[in-house]
Design an enzyme around this catalytic site. Structure first.
Site: not given
Ligand code: GDP
Ligand code: MN
Length: 381
Positions: A102, A190
């Site tokens: 992530y 993201e």
């Protein structure tokens, strides 16, 4: 403002982030054509909707043949994911996934700077991990004085234990992500997952980008990516009319002058046990035309059963607002919602005098108005 994954990937690619070379299709026929063009398997078919968790919802599927791409496209197009109908799919060459990471950046109001967030265990469970293993997530603020520096990138890479073979890619990814975020006035960006591939490279497998609405005027190329079909139809309508409106799920439609007072109004409605149906700021003027538009907008929401006007006469005079409401109601002959109205400030007595022979319920204070509205709304429910 939000954009689709394929748009976020196009944006990131401009800033040097490695992304799969995919294409969007809106029909099964188009999907077949894209499949023939890519012609390498596995291929991945991904729903393009403005919500997360598509993988778990069945909106991300791997295909081993052209036929399977067509089957998946047929299944995903038209699928409902969290209330949104899928109208586009992104088709890409599949990635050989070794590790899912992530990597994100958000604008953190508390520390007043962009904060990089990174976690070596990325993928679809990141929200859960944030709760159960907060230490697994690195949060690194970028100082506004000198911006992103190589030592920041090294710190993140070290934390994530990026293999040597993927370091060059990783540096390009983090640098590109931050540059794109700054250049477009992003509020959140993201890459989840950022994938370390079987051959030891790094690539953005998924991408998400949100932008600061108040900075959009500086970025026409960003505004152009807006997909009205993904947004709340009433909010799209409000934006076109220049009304500041956010739809919520309650029953009390609020019409307020001023954004701060509109926030306060939602709080007080909740305080007395009611649920606001919206945030709505009609601005300083409160002309009859705007009032009529606001009333129309609010009552297009089938949940609404009560209207609460909360007007503070500061620059605007209450009598003008009252006149606006009366004129607006004349243009809406079938209007039959109970209306509670609180007017205070400049010329409020005159305003109340003007409204006294109507069905409008006049409240002397904000809290009495809110209580009345909640009471009526509960009774109507
Ligand atoms: P999200 O569920 O909306 O976040 O969609 P993602 O694009 O992140 O996809 C969800 C998951 O599907 C990823 O975490 C991967 O595990 C898997 N996935 C997505 N693309 C590929 C791919 O090209 N190859 C493989 N093997 N898995 C993929
Ligand atoms: Mn994802």
């Amino acid at each position: 403002m939000k954009i689709h994954e394929y748009q976020a990937k196009q944006l990131l690619a401009k800033y040097g982030v490695p992304t799969p070379k995919g294409k969007v299709a809106t029909t099964v026929e188009e999907a077949k054509a894209v499949s023939r063009e890519i012609d390498s398997f596995p291929m991945v078919v991904k729903a393009q909707v403005h919500v997360g968790g598509r993988g778990k919802a069945g909106g991300v599927k791997l295909a081993q043949s052209h036929e399977e791409v067509a089957e998946h496209a047929a299944a995903i197009l038209g699928m409902d994911i969290k209330g949104i109908t899928v109208r586009k799919v992104l088709i890409e060459p599949g990635i050989d996934i070794q590790q899912e990471i992530y990597l994100g950046v958000i604008l953190d109001r508390a520390t007043q700077r962009p904060v990089i967030m990174a976690c070596a265990e990325g993928g679809v469970e990141i929200e859960e991990l944030a709760k159960t293993k907060p230490d697994a997530i690195l949060k690194l603020g970028i100082p506004p004085t000198y911006g992103l520096r190589p030592h920041h990138i090294n710190e993140v890479a070290t934390f994530l234990k990026i293999p040597k073979s993927a370091l060059a890619d990783f540096r390009a990814i983090l640098k590109g992500l931050i540059e794109a975020f700054y250049a477009t006035d992003g509020s959140l960006a993201e890459i989840n997952p950022l994938v370390i591939t079987g051959s030891g490279h790094a690539i953005a497998c998924d991408a998400k980008f949100n932008f600061d609405d108040n900075a959009l005027y500086k970025h026409p190329e960003v505004s152009e990516m807006r997909d009205d079909g993904e947004e709340e139809p009433l909010e799209v309508e409000a934006r076109e009319k220049g009304i500041n409106y956010v739809k919520l799920d309650g029953k009390i439609g609020c019409i307020v002058n001023g954004a701060g007072l509109a926030m306060g109004t939602m709080d007080i409605v909740k305080h007395y046990g009611g649920e606001p149906a919206n945030f709505l700021d009609i601005g300083g003027g409160a002309k009859s035309e705007q009032v009529a538009q606001a009333l129309q907008l609010i009552t297009s929401d089938p949940n609404v059963n009560t209207i609460f006007f909360n007007i503070f006469g500061g620059i605007v005079r209450c009598d003008l607002v009252a006149e606006g409401i009366l004129t607006a109601l004349k243009t809406l002959p079938d209007f039959n919602y109970p209306i509670v109205i609180r007017l205070s400030g400049t010329n409020d007595e005159k305003a109340r005098e003007m409204l006294k022979d109507t069905d409008l319920i006049i409240a002397p204070t904000m809290s009495e108005g809110a209580q009345k509205a909640v009471e009526i709304s509960h009774r109507a429910a």
